[in-house]
Design a protein around this motif. Structure first.
Motif, PDB file in Angstrom:
ATOM      1  N   LYS A 111       0.829  -1.200   0.000  1.00 53.01           N
ATOM      2  CA  LYS A 111       0.000   0.000   0.000  1.00 53.01           C
ATOM      3  C   LYS A 111       0.865   1.251   0.000  1.00 53.01           C
ATOM      4  O   LYS A 111       0.598   2.195  -0.745  1.00 53.01           O
ATOM      5  CB  LYS A 111      -0.947   0.012   1.199  1.00 53.01           C
ATOM      6  N   SER A 114       2.329   1.585  -3.535  1.00 49.61           N
ATOM      7  CA  SER A 114       1.323   1.962  -4.536  1.00 49.61           C
ATOM      8  C   SER A 114       0.832   3.385  -4.288  1.00 49.61           C
ATOM      9  O   SER A 114       0.606   4.140  -5.233  1.00 49.61           O
ATOM     10  CB  SER A 114       0.173   0.961  -4.577  1.00 49.61           C
ATOM     11  N   ASP A 115       0.709   3.788  -3.009  1.00 47.90           N
ATOM     12  CA  ASP A 115       0.314   5.163  -2.700  1.00 47.90           C
ATOM     13  C   ASP A 115       1.376   6.161  -3.157  1.00 47.90           C
ATOM     14  O   ASP A 115       1.041   7.264  -3.592  1.00 47.90           O
ATOM     15  CB  ASP A 115       0.065   5.338  -1.201  1.00 47.90           C
ATOM     16  N   SER A 118       0.489   6.500  -6.784  1.00 49.30           N
ATOM     17  CA  SER A 118      -0.868   6.852  -7.200  1.00 49.30           C
ATOM     18  C   SER A 118      -1.355   8.139  -6.538  1.00 49.30           C
ATOM     19  O   SER A 118      -1.689   9.093  -7.230  1.00 49.30           O
ATOM     20  CB  SER A 118      -1.837   5.699  -6.915  1.00 49.30           C
ATOM     21  N   VAL A 119      -1.402   8.198  -5.217  1.00 45.98           N
ATOM     22  CA  VAL A 119      -1.908   9.402  -4.553  1.00 45.98           C
ATOM     23  C   VAL A 119      -0.811  10.421  -4.283  1.00 45.98           C
ATOM     24  O   VAL A 119      -1.095  11.567  -3.991  1.00 45.98           O
ATOM     25  CB  VAL A 119      -2.653   9.077  -3.233  1.00 45.98           C
ATOM     26  N   GLU A 123       0.467  12.925   0.311  1.00 45.51           N
ATOM     27  CA  GLU A 123      -0.645  12.280   1.007  1.00 45.51           C
ATOM     28  C   GLU A 123      -0.183  11.364   2.133  1.00 45.51           C
ATOM     29  O   GLU A 123      -0.850  11.236   3.140  1.00 45.51           O
ATOM     30  CB  GLU A 123      -1.505  11.480   0.023  1.00 45.51           C
ATOM     31  N   ILE A 124       0.952  10.715   1.950  1.00 43.20           N
ATOM     32  CA  ILE A 124       1.404   9.740   2.952  1.00 43.20           C
ATOM     33  C   ILE A 124       2.524  10.279   3.834  1.00 43.20           C
ATOM     34  O   ILE A 124       2.897   9.632   4.802  1.00 43.20           O
ATOM     35  CB  ILE A 124       1.828   8.419   2.305  1.00 43.20           C
TER      36      ILE A 124
END
Length: 131
Positions: A111, A114-115, A118-119, A123-124
């Motif tokens: 995750k 992939s984050d 992708s995001v 964001e993270i």
């Protein structure tokens, strides 16, 4: 004890000094800090020769020599440091793809990666390896 085993591994190939290794291990052990803070600490502690330090991170992650939380911090640093490079020129893209496709990779690691793509890292960046 863990530092001693890392030291043996890295001193054999002259990758990191004992001090660099200890500093890196301390940085990776900050699992309660946000990824953003860990990356800022990385930038402060290793202002030069970041590729060599990243190669050590890659080796630690690839060989499963660090805990899941430490691995997530290492992966975040690799993603953050090379975020503006095309995947074809990112020297750590093969590791990232290998980790994403491995059946032994935890869902948290997948995750996170992939984050990252992708995001986006913003964001993270406020999350921790434990969240």
């Amino acid at each position: 004890r863990k530092i001693e085993s890392f030291s043996l591994c890295f001193n054999q190939v002259n990758m990191l000094s004992q001090i660099e290794l200890q500093t890196l291990f301390e940085l990776l052990s900050a699992e309660n800090k946000t990824f953003e803070t860990c990356f800022a600490d990385f930038q402060k502690k290793f202002p030069r020769e970041q590729f060599r330090i990243c190669a050590a991170l890659w080796h630690l992650a690839e060989q499963d020599l660090i805990s899941r939380g430490q691995k997530m911090i290492a992966l975040y640093i690799l993603c953050e440091l090379y975020q503006h490079q095309n995947a074809s020129t990112n020297p750590f893209a093969p590791l990232i793809l290998q980790i994403l496709s491995s059946s032994s990779t935890s869902l948290h690691e997948k995750k996170l990666l992939s984050d990252c793509f992708s995001v986006g890292l913003k964001e993270i960046s406020k999350k921790t390896a434990k969240s």
